[in-house]
Design an enzyme around this catalytic site. Sequence first.
Site, PDB file in Angstrom:
ATOM      1  N   ASP A 223      23.221  -7.563  65.020  1.00  0.00           N
ATOM      2  CA  ASP A 223      23.724  -8.778  64.366  1.00  0.00           C
ATOM      3  C   ASP A 223      25.206  -8.594  64.074  1.00  0.00           C
ATOM      4  O   ASP A 223      25.878  -7.837  64.773  1.00  0.00           O
ATOM      5  CB  ASP A 223      22.913  -9.070  63.096  1.00  0.00           C
ATOM      6  CG  ASP A 223      22.839 -10.569  62.770  1.00  0.00           C
ATOM      7  OD1 ASP A 223      23.902 -11.217  62.763  1.00  0.00           O
ATOM      8  OD2 ASP A 223      21.737 -11.084  62.529  1.00  0.00           O
ATOM      9  N   HIS A 246      27.142  -9.124  66.982  1.00  0.00           N
ATOM     10  CA  HIS A 246      27.547 -10.528  66.952  1.00  0.00           C
ATOM     11  C   HIS A 246      28.984 -10.709  66.484  1.00  0.00           C
ATOM     12  O   HIS A 246      29.389 -11.817  66.152  1.00  0.00           O
ATOM     13  CB  HIS A 246      26.608 -11.332  66.051  1.00  0.00           C
ATOM     14  CG  HIS A 246      25.207 -11.417  66.564  1.00  0.00           C
ATOM     15  ND1 HIS A 246      24.211 -12.131  65.925  1.00  0.00           N
ATOM     16  CD2 HIS A 246      24.621 -10.875  67.667  1.00  0.00           C
ATOM     17  CE1 HIS A 246      23.067 -12.015  66.605  1.00  0.00           C
ATOM     18  NE2 HIS A 246      23.301 -11.260  67.665  1.00  0.00           N
TER      19      HIS A 246
END
Length: 361
Positions: A223, A246
Amino acid sequence: MSKMLFTLFYLLITNWELRSGECHQEISRNDVVNVMDYGAVGDGISDNSQAFLKTWAAACGSASVDQSMLVPNTTFLVNPVTFEGPCNPSTISILVSGNIIAPEFKSWDGYDASRWIVFSKVQGLKITGQGMFDGRGWSWWQSVRDANQRPIGTTFKHCDNLQLQGFTHVNSGSLHISIVYSNQVFISKLRIFAPESSPNTDGIDVGYSSNVSIRHIDIATGDDCIAIGGGSSYINIRGVRCGPGHGISIGSLGKNGRSDKVEQVRVKNCTFVGTSNGVRIKTWQGGSGYAEQISFQKIRLRNVTNPIIIDQFYCPSNNCRNQKRIMIHERQGPKDSILKVPPPAPGDPSPYTNSLTSAFP
């Protein structure tokens, strides 16, 4: 290296004391408490939470100005635990030379599943060393979809003058390191790793905190490498290597109608390799507030799907209704290659205009 320096320093002090025959010394044995002296068993199987708490109580209640707590070079299983302050010493240093591992998924019955290790209201806390925190998150990722029902690795709440340096943090059930309601925070030379497929395993999340410096960190997770939440200001991020993951995010902001504000964020000399995003600002519809004085400088991107995103229609479930018209601020370059904006919800008119704004609706 920290352990070597400490050992050398201690030997010098001890030798001087023996040669001189004097009683005075700047650091005594009582200034260092070892978890092994309070019943810890470094076999990677026995629960050491109570031994760690007893060691913490001794360190926190010490009359010393500077107190140290040693986690030696072996493996300690520690069940969910909270280290509470305030403490007597102005500085407490935890030297992590060994590995601290979380219980396996099936052993969490009866414990709060949202947190693993928490430090609360501890001023002047330093955690250093070449050891490791291992959240053992594999079973959590496979068994629990809701990230709020999976444990955050380490949480620092109301911990001003916090320093984190040198250690490794891996495989948290949810995000790895959470910094909230803390000021004057310095984080450097950490390594934070989890598989690219691991859900919601942010590296470092910062919220309601100010004057936070994050430097020379290597983060590879499933993430956000770093996420800056509402109530944060004067955040300085430099020399971070991110990927996979991310990217570095401001937000998400404004969830559930909240008013969130983020300001004075500087991201510089960072490298993104194989990430889905580079740098992004993400806000929910229906909220209010602003993200301003944000700068990204000297960013290196390699194999990054979306280099820059300003997303004012953030909706990870893809099931959100358009609530307000929104505006994009100072967009330059081809939309599809440089700046990506999300599509409107099915059946809704396009919410985008070419006007200028520094706030989200």
